[in-house]
Design a protein around this motif. Structure first.
Motif, short mmCIF file in Angstrom:
data_model
loop_
_atom_site.label_atom_id
_atom_site.label_comp_id
_atom_site.label_asym_id
_atom_site.label_seq_id
_atom_site.Cartn_x
_atom_site.Cartn_y
_atom_site.Cartn_z
N THR A 125 1.02 -1.38 -0.22
CA THR A 125 0.09 -0.27 0.31
C THR A 125 0.85 1.14 0.07
OG1 THR A 125 -1.37 -1.11 0.86
CG2 THR A 125 -2.10 1.51 1.17
N VAL A 126 1.55 1.15 0.49
CA VAL A 126 3.16 2.40 0.71
C VAL A 126 4.02 2.83 -0.51
CG1 VAL A 126 5.06 3.28 1.53
CG2 VAL A 126 3.41 2.56 3.28
N TYR A 127 3.65 1.68 -1.28
CA TYR A 127 4.69 2.45 -2.97
C TYR A 127 3.74 1.59 -3.90
CZ TYR A 127 9.20 1.06 -0.26
OH TYR A 127 9.58 1.32 1.47
N ALA A 128 2.02 1.83 -4.11
CA ALA A 128 1.51 1.65 -4.91
C ALA A 128 1.78 2.82 -5.28
CB ALA A 128 -0.16 1.30 -4.26
N PRO A 129 1.67 4.25 -4.73
CA PRO A 129 1.55 5.23 -5.42
C PRO A 129 2.78 5.72 -6.60
CG PRO A 129 0.94 5.49 -2.61
CD PRO A 129 1.00 3.83 -3.17
N ARG A 130 3.55 4.78 -6.02
CA ARG A 130 4.86 5.86 -7.02
C ARG A 130 4.29 5.00 -8.04
NH1 ARG A 130 10.35 4.43 -3.28
NH2 ARG A 130 9.56 5.67 -1.15
N LEU A 131 3.82 3.72 -8.36
CA LEU A 131 3.88 2.90 -9.63
C LEU A 131 2.64 3.71 -10.18
CD1 LEU A 131 3.92 -1.21 -8.89
CD2 LEU A 131 5.45 1.12 -9.42
N ALA A 132 1.60 4.45 -9.89
CA ALA A 132 0.46 4.59 -10.00
C ALA A 132 1.17 5.63 -10.52
CB ALA A 132 -0.78 5.04 -8.67
N ARG A 133 1.87 6.43 -9.88
CA ARG A 133 2.41 7.69 -10.41
C ARG A 133 2.64 7.51 -12.02
NH1 ARG A 133 4.60 12.90 -6.65
NH2 ARG A 133 3.86 13.91 -8.72
N VAL A 134 4.39 6.80 -11.71
CA VAL A 134 4.64 6.34 -13.21
C VAL A 134 3.40 5.77 -14.30
CG1 VAL A 134 6.06 4.52 -14.55
CG2 VAL A 134 6.63 6.03 -11.85
N VAL A 135 2.94 4.66 -14.23
CA VAL A 135 1.61 4.29 -15.30
C VAL A 135 0.89 5.58 -15.27
CG1 VAL A 135 -0.58 2.76 -15.57
CG2 VAL A 135 1.97 2.31 -14.23
N ARG A 136 0.18 6.51 -14.96
CA ARG A 136 -0.23 7.65 -14.84
C ARG A 136 0.05 8.60 -16.46
NH1 ARG A 136 -0.39 12.90 -13.47
NH2 ARG A 136 -2.48 13.98 -13.75
N ALA A 137 1.32 9.12 -15.59
CA ALA A 137 2.06 9.68 -16.61
C ALA A 137 2.58 8.76 -17.82
CB ALA A 137 3.42 10.11 -16.29
N SER A 138 2.48 7.23 -18.31
CA SER A 138 2.38 7.53 -19.21
C SER A 138 1.44 7.16 -20.01
CB SER A 138 2.68 5.47 -18.87
OG SER A 138 4.55 5.55 -18.43
N THR A 139 0.05 6.84 -19.06
CA THR A 139 -1.31 6.40 -20.37
C THR A 139 -1.98 8.16 -20.92
OG1 THR A 139 -2.06 4.71 -18.08
CG2 THR A 139 -3.27 5.77 -19.29
N LEU A 140 -1.41 9.10 -19.89
CA LEU A 140 -1.65 10.30 -20.45
C LEU A 140 -1.38 10.19 -22.04
CD1 LEU A 140 -1.11 12.55 -17.01
CD2 LEU A 140 -3.50 11.83 -18.02
N VAL A 141 -0.20 9.86 -21.70
CA VAL A 141 0.62 10.09 -23.20
C VAL A 141 0.06 9.81 -23.90
CG1 VAL A 141 2.72 10.37 -24.38
CG2 VAL A 141 2.27 11.37 -22.21
N ILE A 142 -0.02 7.28 -23.66
CA ILE A 142 -0.69 6.54 -24.88
C ILE A 142 -2.14 7.18 -24.85
CG2 ILE A 142 -0.99 4.49 -24.73
CD1 ILE A 142 1.32 4.05 -22.77
N ARG A 143 -2.97 7.27 -24.39
CA ARG A 143 -4.40 7.27 -24.75
C ARG A 143 -4.15 8.68 -25.84
NH1 ARG A 143 -7.52 10.88 -20.01
NH2 ARG A 143 -6.41 13.05 -20.39
N GLU A 144 -2.91 9.42 -26.41
CA GLU A 144 -3.68 10.05 -27.79
C GLU A 144 -3.40 10.16 -28.07
OE1 GLU A 144 -5.70 12.99 -26.32
OE2 GLU A 144 -5.90 12.57 -24.75
N LEU A 145 -2.41 8.94 -28.77
CA LEU A 145 -1.90 8.20 -29.90
C LEU A 145 -2.56 7.98 -30.32
CD1 LEU A 145 1.27 6.27 -28.57
CD2 LEU A 145 0.78 9.08 -28.82
N PRO A 146 -2.75 8.25 -31.71
CA PRO A 146 -3.33 8.12 -33.26
C PRO A 146 -3.89 6.64 -32.76
CG PRO A 146 -1.45 8.99 -33.69
CD PRO A 146 -1.16 8.66 -32.48
N TYR A 147 -2.96 5.81 -32.90
CA TYR A 147 -3.26 3.79 -32.93
C TYR A 147 -4.79 3.30 -31.54
CZ TYR A 147 -0.48 2.70 -29.23
OH TYR A 147 0.24 2.86 -27.51
N VAL A 148 -4.69 4.39 -30.54
CA VAL A 148 -5.27 4.07 -29.70
C VAL A 148 -6.34 4.94 -30.20
CG1 VAL A 148 -6.00 4.95 -26.92
CG2 VAL A 148 -4.06 3.76 -27.91
N GLU A 149 -7.02 6.38 -30.62
CA GLU A 149 -8.04 7.32 -31.88
C GLU A 149 -8.77 6.39 -32.15
OE1 GLU A 149 -9.30 9.60 -29.79
OE2 GLU A 149 -7.35 9.99 -28.84
N ALA A 150 -8.14 5.45 -32.57
CA ALA A 150 -8.34 3.92 -33.83
C ALA A 150 -8.93 3.56 -33.56
CB ALA A 150 -7.49 4.10 -35.00
N ALA A 151 -8.26 2.53 -32.50
CA ALA A 151 -9.57 1.73 -31.95
C ALA A 151 -11.04 2.23 -31.21
CB ALA A 151 -8.30 1.15 -30.40
#
Length: 287
Positions: free
Chosen positions: A155-181
């Motif tokens: 529980t203590v270390y989960a937020p660190r991973l959550a921030r990394v995943v969130r930052a990457s997801t914010l970029v990936i969700r705007e990519l053309p292949y995601v929009e196409a899907a």
């Protein structure tokens, strides 16, 4: 000849790339050795880690006891090996538990705009507390056991991973292949798993190695303070806690478990640095 050419120039895999980095390869080798020693503990040592031999208490390192004996006459080498099984297992379980929570929160916050603010505020609130203090509070509330230590540290270390995943997801969700899907009507869970999660694996793997190292240190700290795993189960932190009482008479009781922690954590850090160098595109060109 043309059919053979692609195989001849095939891009090297991750292990082959790590082999070009002496520090990372050394760390991986040491880590594998430490894990192997922990797993093979019952076959490597002829002693029982819990058997008392008061007549042999606090004997220095010798051919009979390579790491000496502790205050109750137990073989220190045997207990270091068995403690490694506990500490490494707890560290690995913390990584798995933290990854499950962190990936879920990170994907929810990064992919769904309406969930970004509340989930991000939850992550920030959890990271506002010092790691060890929050872990102590959670273990105190749940009770001292290996399972509860994993839950608390995960529980203590989960937020660190959550921030990394969130930052990457914010970029990936705007990519053309995601929009196409999305335009083709692909279900959201499929997009999250097939297109988003697969592309956040690299930063997640790097962060997981550092969390593995921090979890081993944190578990040792909790055991040292007496609020972690039950003292009946040998851990490196418990051995150090007992050994500090005999630092002047028998310093080896502290030296060897402390050295095991240092070697294991250092090897994980070296592996993490090597993975970061190769998986981060901003650093890959410099490798």
């Amino acid at each position: 000849m043309s059919a053979i050419a692609p195989a001849a120039f095939r891009e090297p895999n991750l292990l082959q790339k790590l082999a070009t980095r002496p520090a990372a390869m050394a760390g991986l080798t040491i880590l594998v050795i430490m894990i192997a020693l922990a797993l093979l503990a019952p076959w490597l040592s002829p002693y029982d880690p819990a058997k008392l031999a008061v007549r042999d208490r606090m004997q220095g390192p010798s051919l009979l006891h390579l790491f000496g004996t502790d205050d109750l006459g137990r073989d220190v080498l045997t207990r270091v090996l068995y403690s490694g099984r506990t500490s490494i297992t707890v560290g690995f379980a913390v990584v798995i538990f933290a990854s499950i929570i962190g990936v879920f929160l990170g994907l929810m916050a990064g992919f769904f705009r309406r969930l970004d603010t509340p989930v991000s505020r939850l992550i920030d609130a959890m990271m506002a507390f010092p790691d060890i203090l929050l872990a102590i509070a959670l273990v105190a509330a749940l009770g001292a056991s290996a399972t509860n230590v994993v839950i608390a540290l995960g529980t203590v270390y989960a937020p660190r991973l959550a921030r990394v995943v969130r930052a990457s997801t914010l970029v990936i969700r705007e990519l053309p292949y995601v929009e196409a899907a999305r335009a083709l009507g692909v279900p959201t869970p499929v997009i999250l798993v097939r297109h988003v999660l697969r592309n956040v694996t690299s930063p997640l793997l790097v962060q997981a190695t550092f969390i593995f190292a921090n979890a081993i240190l944190a578990e040792a700290g909790l055991s040292f303070l007496g609020v972690g795993i039950s003292p009946d189960i040998p851990t490196w932190g418990t051995m150090i806690s007992v050994g500090r009482q005999y630092l002047e008479q028998a310093p080896w009781i502290m030296w060897f478990p402390g050295g095991a922690i240092i070697v294991t954590v250092l090897s994980l850090q070296l592996v993490g640095d090597g993975l970061r160098d190769f998986l981060d595109p901003r650093l890959a060109k410099d490798v």
